[in-house]
Design an enzyme around this catalytic site. Structure first.
Site, mmCIF file in Angstrom:
data_model
loop_
_atom_site.group_PDB
_atom_site.id
_atom_site.type_symbol
_atom_site.label_atom_id
_atom_site.label_comp_id
_atom_site.label_asym_id
_atom_site.label_seq_id
_atom_site.Cartn_x
_atom_site.Cartn_y
_atom_site.Cartn_z
ATOM 1 N N ASP A 6 8.111 -24.157 25.626
ATOM 2 C CA ASP A 6 8.027 -25.609 25.796
ATOM 3 C C ASP A 6 8.715 -26.268 24.599
ATOM 4 O O ASP A 6 8.218 -26.199 23.477
ATOM 5 C CB ASP A 6 6.555 -26.040 25.873
ATOM 6 C CG ASP A 6 6.356 -27.536 25.668
ATOM 7 O OD1 ASP A 6 7.240 -28.305 26.106
ATOM 8 O OD2 ASP A 6 5.319 -27.928 25.081
ATOM 9 N N ASN A 9 9.177 -32.909 21.691
ATOM 10 C CA ASN A 9 9.917 -33.874 20.880
ATOM 11 C C ASN A 9 9.946 -33.498 19.406
ATOM 12 O O ASN A 9 10.880 -33.858 18.691
ATOM 13 C CB ASN A 9 9.300 -35.261 21.046
ATOM 14 C CG ASN A 9 9.527 -35.831 22.430
ATOM 15 O OD1 ASN A 9 10.655 -36.013 22.854
ATOM 16 N ND2 ASN A 9 8.449 -36.103 23.147
ATOM 17 N N THR A 10 8.918 -32.775 18.953
ATOM 18 C CA THR A 10 8.835 -32.463 17.526
ATOM 19 C C THR A 10 8.869 -30.962 17.241
ATOM 20 O O THR A 10 9.478 -30.535 16.271
ATOM 21 C CB THR A 10 7.559 -33.058 16.911
ATOM 22 O OG1 THR A 10 6.414 -32.622 17.655
ATOM 23 C CG2 THR A 10 7.612 -34.572 16.920
ATOM 24 N N LYS A 13 6.714 -24.771 21.358
ATOM 25 C CA LYS A 13 5.565 -23.905 21.596
ATOM 26 C C LYS A 13 5.991 -22.825 22.587
ATOM 27 O O LYS A 13 6.785 -23.083 23.483
ATOM 28 C CB LYS A 13 4.387 -24.697 22.161
ATOM 29 C CG LYS A 13 3.837 -25.734 21.189
ATOM 30 C CD LYS A 13 2.666 -26.489 21.803
ATOM 31 C CE LYS A 13 2.123 -27.536 20.850
ATOM 32 N NZ LYS A 13 0.978 -28.291 21.441
ATOM 33 N N GLY A 94 9.739 -36.847 33.301
ATOM 34 C CA GLY A 94 9.943 -35.754 32.356
ATOM 35 C C GLY A 94 9.525 -34.415 32.938
ATOM 36 O O GLY A 94 8.504 -34.305 33.632
ATOM 37 N N ASP A 96 8.283 -31.963 31.478
ATOM 38 C CA ASP A 96 6.980 -31.558 30.943
ATOM 39 C C ASP A 96 5.849 -32.154 31.773
ATOM 40 O O ASP A 96 4.859 -31.483 32.073
ATOM 41 C CB ASP A 96 6.848 -31.959 29.478
ATOM 42 C CG ASP A 96 7.085 -33.447 29.229
ATOM 43 O OD1 ASP A 96 7.771 -34.104 30.048
ATOM 44 O OD2 ASP A 96 6.604 -33.952 28.199
ATOM 45 N N ASP A 117 -1.900 -35.751 28.220
ATOM 46 C CA ASP A 117 -1.193 -34.921 27.243
ATOM 47 C C ASP A 117 -1.019 -35.721 25.960
ATOM 48 O O ASP A 117 -0.222 -36.659 25.901
ATOM 49 C CB ASP A 117 0.162 -34.493 27.804
ATOM 50 C CG ASP A 117 0.901 -33.533 26.881
ATOM 51 O OD1 ASP A 117 0.301 -33.066 25.887
ATOM 52 O OD2 ASP A 117 2.080 -33.253 27.150
#
Length: 244
Positions: A6, A9-10, A13, A94, A96, A117
């Site tokens: 995954d 944005n930062t 994982k 998105g 995700d 989330d």
């Protein structure tokens, strides 16, 4: 074995699955992607597929470096999902959020589901008991709220996340913590209450980097799982294989 990744944005994982069982989880910075994937594949040499869901800015070539070792799959809007997408602008949803919706649909059949989330942004995604994805909401996450107070004012300091001592902040520091954390919690509880008023047979799934911090502060009963996206990514890929 399947390696799910995954790209957020930062951070990135990842998790290795054997069937539905998680063998190990990983969290790392984007600039360490190739190094970390190499280490993971050296440890789990029986991985046959690498499945990627990405909302962050990262080159596909970073993953394709490993295509001689296993099959690479990038989930896109064109893939098969276990819900009917009724979003007014489906191509802007998105990937995700689509994966989270798929996981909720597969794990909790014949229920109304709200997936929350809590990461860089907090997203709310609602899938009804007939497997219609109806939409949700997007707002700034905890870190963005702290940063906004600092970046768009002259004197407010940039603070790290901390639980407020009281809802009455008796200093600027405590007032910021109270405003950010309590405001965040009240927002989530408010959304949940609104959904509960309109839908029965209802489950709330809380996930994301701030899930554990938030779970014990919410008044509503929730299912908290910080790894829900990676589990959903694995399930979505299995669903795709079974229905292709």
């Amino acid at each position: 074995m399947i390696l799910t990744v995954d790209v957020g944005n930062t951070r990135i994982k990842a998790a290795v699955f054997e069937g539905s069982t998680v063998l190990e989880n990983f969290v790392f910075e984007k600039n360490k992607l190739e190094k970390k994937i190499k280490i993971i594949l050296e440890k789990f040499q029986n991985c046959t597929d690498l499945v990627v869901a990405s909302v962050g800015n990262i080159e596909k070539q970073s993953f394709l470096t490993f295509e001689d070792q296993l099959k690479i799959h990038f989930l896109t809007h064109e893939d098969i999902f276990p819900f009917i997408n009724k979003y007014a602008t489906p191509k802007t949803l998105g990937i995700d959020r689509m994966v989270l919706a798929a996981g909720a649909t597969l794990q909790f059949p014949k229920q109304n589901r709200l997936v929350i989330d809590a990461g860089t942004c907090i997203t709310y995604d609602f899938i009804d008991e007939n497997d219609n994805y109806l939409g949700g909401a997007i707002s700034p996450g905890l870190r963005l709220r702290y940063e906004a107070l600092h970046n768009y004012t002259a004197k407010l300091p940039l603070l790290a996340l901390d639980a407020p001592e009281s809802y009455i902040g008796n200093s600027t520091k405590e007032a910021i913590h109270s405003g950010v954390v309590n405001g965040f919690v009240y927002e989530i509880d408010g959304f949940i209450d609104e959904y509960r008023e309109n839908f029965s047979n209802f489950i709330i799934i809380l996930t994301g980097g701030d899930a554990e911090f938030l779970a014990k502060r919410l008044k509503n009963t929730i299912f908290a799982n910080s790894n829900f996206l990676l589990e959903s990514l694995n399930q979505t890929f299995q669903y795709k294989i079974d229905n292709d």
